[in-house]
Design an enzyme around this catalytic site. Sequence first.
Site, short mmCIF file in Angstrom:
data_model
loop_
_atom_site.label_atom_id
_atom_site.label_comp_id
_atom_site.label_asym_id
_atom_site.label_seq_id
_atom_site.Cartn_x
_atom_site.Cartn_y
_atom_site.Cartn_z
N GLN A 114 -51.01 15.52 18.63
CA GLN A 114 -51.98 15.13 17.68
C GLN A 114 -53.21 14.78 18.26
O GLN A 114 -53.34 13.65 18.91
CB GLN A 114 -51.22 14.07 16.89
CG GLN A 114 -52.27 13.37 15.73
CD GLN A 114 -51.65 12.00 15.54
OE1 GLN A 114 -51.02 11.39 15.93
NE2 GLN A 114 -52.28 11.34 14.07
N SER A 117 -57.30 10.30 17.56
CA SER A 117 -58.02 9.15 18.35
C SER A 117 -59.19 9.76 19.21
O SER A 117 -58.85 10.54 20.11
CB SER A 117 -57.13 8.37 18.91
OG SER A 117 -56.10 7.96 17.79
N GLU A 232 -46.72 10.42 9.81
CA GLU A 232 -46.53 9.74 11.12
C GLU A 232 -45.91 8.26 11.15
O GLU A 232 -45.05 7.85 11.88
CB GLU A 232 -47.90 9.72 11.80
CG GLU A 232 -47.81 8.87 13.09
CD GLU A 232 -49.13 8.87 13.74
OE1 GLU A 232 -50.44 8.88 13.24
OE2 GLU A 232 -49.22 8.69 15.05
N GLU A 370 -52.25 -4.52 11.67
CA GLU A 370 -53.39 -5.13 10.90
C GLU A 370 -53.71 -4.01 9.78
O GLU A 370 -53.90 -4.18 8.64
CB GLU A 370 -54.60 -5.22 11.60
CG GLU A 370 -54.30 -6.63 12.60
CD GLU A 370 -53.44 -6.22 13.83
OE1 GLU A 370 -53.33 -5.26 14.12
OE2 GLU A 370 -52.95 -7.27 14.43
C1 LIG Z 1 -48.13 4.72 22.47
C2 LIG Z 1 -49.30 5.36 21.87
C3 LIG Z 1 -49.24 6.61 21.45
C4 LIG Z 1 -50.30 7.25 20.88
N1 LIG Z 1 -50.38 8.55 20.44
C5 LIG Z 1 -51.61 9.03 19.83
C6 LIG Z 1 -51.49 10.54 19.49
O1 LIG Z 1 -50.70 11.18 20.05
N2 LIG Z 1 -52.69 10.72 18.82
C7 LIG Z 1 -53.70 10.18 18.65
O2 LIG Z 1 -54.46 10.61 17.90
N3 LIG Z 1 -53.73 8.91 18.96
C8 LIG Z 1 -52.51 8.23 19.48
N4 LIG Z 1 -52.55 6.88 19.63
C9 LIG Z 1 -53.71 6.05 19.20
C10 LIG Z 1 -53.32 5.05 18.05
O3 LIG Z 1 -53.24 5.67 16.80
C11 LIG Z 1 -54.67 4.19 18.41
O4 LIG Z 1 -54.50 3.33 19.52
C12 LIG Z 1 -54.44 3.13 16.80
O5 LIG Z 1 -55.02 3.83 15.67
C13 LIG Z 1 -55.70 2.06 17.23
O6 LIG Z 1 -56.82 2.47 17.75
P1 LIG Z 1 -57.45 1.87 18.87
O7 LIG Z 1 -56.68 1.84 19.91
O8 LIG Z 1 -58.99 2.55 19.02
O9 LIG Z 1 -57.84 0.26 18.62
P2 LIG Z 1 -59.06 -0.28 17.42
O10 LIG Z 1 -59.27 0.42 16.36
O11 LIG Z 1 -60.24 -0.59 18.49
O12 LIG Z 1 -58.58 -1.58 17.21
C14 LIG Z 1 -58.58 -2.72 18.04
C15 LIG Z 1 -58.12 -4.12 17.29
O13 LIG Z 1 -58.90 -4.28 16.20
C16 LIG Z 1 -57.87 -4.28 14.80
N5 LIG Z 1 -58.71 -3.83 13.78
C17 LIG Z 1 -59.24 -2.44 13.58
N6 LIG Z 1 -59.45 -2.44 12.45
C18 LIG Z 1 -59.43 -3.15 11.81
C19 LIG Z 1 -59.34 -3.48 10.19
N7 LIG Z 1 -60.15 -2.74 9.29
N8 LIG Z 1 -58.87 -4.71 9.72
C20 LIG Z 1 -58.02 -5.55 10.53
N9 LIG Z 1 -58.04 -5.30 11.99
C21 LIG Z 1 -58.74 -4.06 12.39
C22 LIG Z 1 -56.54 -3.69 15.27
O14 LIG Z 1 -55.76 -3.82 14.49
C23 LIG Z 1 -56.66 -4.00 16.69
O15 LIG Z 1 -55.96 -5.05 16.74
C24 LIG Z 1 -51.45 6.49 20.34
C25 LIG Z 1 -51.62 5.06 20.80
C26 LIG Z 1 -50.25 4.42 21.43
C27 LIG Z 1 -50.40 3.16 21.91
#
Ligand SMILES: Cc1cc2nc3c(=O)[nH]c(=O)nc-3n(C[C@H](O)[C@H](O)[C@H](O)COP(=O)(O)OP(=O)(O)OC[C@H]3O[C@@H](n4cnc5c(N)ncnc54)[C@H](O)[C@@H]3O)c2cc1C
Length: 401
Positions: A114, A117, A232, A370
Amino acid sequence: MSEASDEQRVVDLVEQLLADHPPKGSAPKDFLGAQFDAGLAWVHFTEGHGGLGLSPKLQRTINERLAAERAPVAMARNPIGHGMGAPTIVTHGSDAQKARYLRPLFTGEEVWCQMFSEPGAGSDVASLATTAVLDGDEWTVNGQKVWTTLAHLARWGMLIARTDPDAPKHRGMTYFVVDMHSPGVEVRPLRQMTGEAEFNEVFFTDARIPDVERLGEVGDGWHVALTTLMNERVSIGGGIPPREGGVIREALDVWRGLPEPTADQVAERAVQKDELTRLWIDAEVLRLTNIRASQMRSVGTPGPEGSVGKSLAADHNKKVLDFTVSLMGAEGMLYTSYEMVRPEATMSWDCPQKAFLRMRANSIEGGTTEVMKNILGERVLGLPGDVRTDKGVPWREVPRN
Ligand SMILES: Cc1cc2nc3c(=O)[nH]c(=O)nc-3n(C[C@H](O)[C@H](O)[C@H](O)COP(=O)(O)OP(=O)(O)OC[C@H]3O[C@@H](n4cnc5c(N)ncnc54)[C@H](O)[C@@H]3O)c2cc1C
């Protein structure tokens, strides 16, 4: 037909499958292929697409009987394809896409990943910047994805890309199926704290996607992506292990292996027993809640119950494993190897210490806790929406880092 006769039909088909393809003597892909052909892969999908058009409740009957015979498990071989790709294809794909993709996805011959991100788009995935530009009957894709689980094994990828930068962010995206082996698609490993690299970075440099590999209409990618995202959450947090299965088993195994307490440990052990009992009850409540949610679910996009289950499971898994490694004392700090491997499975563990490290990510992957709480607040409790400063603003004009 009545529910009882549907159930009898399914039971008969499962017995026939087991008789014709005893799991012990069959190659996993042959067994799973026969399961698909019998309509027992996703029983609620239509006939010819791995299902029989019956109630999704019956899948549990099938899975439990097959698990008792130790039959191969499709989800274990291709978790993203099985949990998220299949419902997205069945809901939004053309007949040709359903016929082409579903069977090898189920047998595990073709693994899926997928690609949502990006370095600048995680929780707010609709702000993504990877572009797809139509050129004849193909799209040219440029950009970068990140955290792409199992991309190193994947034959096909689910991609959302920006196709209209002048539209507001949710309306200018389109959804595609990408051939991960095509020129211009580069996969590089990303290491996580277990030492493994379950996930990757994926770079697109003038990669080409035929227009027939679009899922849904041009500009309607967000709508299609919601099917993937809601599935998912169920896929990550909606698991239904047997009673005392899943992470609570780790705690119970360690507990049962503890030596008799010495006189000065008796009081502490009583407190630990109390804590273990609470965690056991939580595990059972979560399991029963997920059974109820799975029975209410029909084909397509699950509702917000998937987000509730996902955030509860993330929190529960961490608590159980914190407890488990603390029960282990100093041994809880030992870890076999940090050697970088690119595993063939996700979320697998062979010791509580690894499970402890791996499950830290549960509250991030598939949407953070969150964000799950925001969904719960808005869609279940009817609270006012999150602050959205870019609503209706063309994506091109929204500031980005
Ligand atoms: C083990 C693992 C596997 C993954 N596999 C995939 C995959 O196969 N494909 C894929 O596309 N992605 C994948 N991901 C990515 C995952 O979907 C993202 O890491 C996740 O959606 C969070 O995005 P970010 O890491 O950019 O954090 P950010 O969005 O930058 O968030 C940072 C912090 O801010 C908080 N935050 C952000 N927005 C808000 C809001 N509106 N209200 C309150 N708090 C908020 C978050 O909760 C977090 O604590 C994977 C992640 C992990 C850890």
